[in-house]
Design a protein around this motif. Structure first.
Motif, PDB file in Angstrom:
ATOM      1  N   MET A   1     -14.339 -33.961  13.025  1.00  0.00           N
ATOM      2  CA  MET A   1     -15.487 -34.378  13.804  1.00  0.00           C
ATOM      3  C   MET A   1     -15.062 -34.779  15.218  1.00  0.00           C
ATOM      4  O   MET A   1     -14.207 -35.637  15.370  1.00  0.00           O
ATOM      5  N   PRO A   2     -15.647 -34.161  16.261  1.00  0.00           N
ATOM      6  CA  PRO A   2     -15.265 -34.550  17.626  1.00  0.00           C
ATOM      7  C   PRO A   2     -15.751 -35.959  17.963  1.00  0.00           C
ATOM      8  O   PRO A   2     -16.852 -36.338  17.608  1.00  0.00           O
ATOM      9  N   GLN A   3     -14.888 -36.697  18.621  1.00  0.00           N
ATOM     10  CA  GLN A   3     -15.248 -38.055  19.043  1.00  0.00           C
ATOM     11  C   GLN A   3     -15.996 -38.012  20.354  1.00  0.00           C
ATOM     12  O   GLN A   3     -15.673 -37.225  21.242  1.00  0.00           O
ATOM     13  N   GLU A   4     -17.007 -38.864  20.484  1.00  0.00           N
ATOM     14  CA  GLU A   4     -17.711 -38.975  21.751  1.00  0.00           C
ATOM     15  C   GLU A   4     -16.834 -39.713  22.739  1.00  0.00           C
ATOM     16  O   GLU A   4     -16.098 -40.622  22.375  1.00  0.00           O
ATOM     17  N   GLU A   5     -16.920 -39.295  23.998  1.00  0.00           N
ATOM     18  CA  GLU A   5     -16.167 -39.978  25.041  1.00  0.00           C
ATOM     19  C   GLU A   5     -16.756 -41.346  25.293  1.00  0.00           C
ATOM     20  O   GLU A   5     -17.965 -41.531  25.254  1.00  0.00           O
ATOM     21  N   LYS A   6     -15.888 -42.286  25.582  1.00  0.00           N
ATOM     22  CA  LYS A   6     -16.312 -43.632  25.932  1.00  0.00           C
ATOM     23  C   LYS A   6     -17.001 -43.605  27.293  1.00  0.00           C
ATOM     24  O   LYS A   6     -16.584 -42.906  28.206  1.00  0.00           O
TER      25      LYS A   6
END
Length: 55
Positions: A1-6
Motif C-alpha cells: 500500500m503506498p503511503q501518503e506524503e506528509k
C-alpha cells in the motif's frame, strides 16, 4: 500500500493583489487556495525540471 506524503506548512510573502487573484480562482474552481497553490507549484516545477533536462 503506498503511503501518503506528509503535508507540511509553506509560508511565503506575496503581494496582496496576487493573493486576491489566487482566492478568486480558487472560488471559481471550487477548491481551496491551498490545493490550488499546490497544483500551480507542482505544474511550474515540472516545467522547470523539464527545461533543466533539455540543457
Amino acid at each position: 500500500m503506498p503511503q501518503e506524503e506528509k503535508t507540511v506548512v509553506l509560508q511565503t510573502d506575496v503581494r496582496e493583489s496576487l493573493r486576491t487573484r489566487l482566492k478568486l480562482q480558487a472560488v471559481r474552481l471550487g477548491t481551496t487556495m491551498s490545493l490550488l497553490t499546490e497544483e500551480i507549484l507542482d505544474e511550474g516545477l515540472k516545467k522547470l525540471e523539464q527545461q533543466e533536462v533539455r540543457k
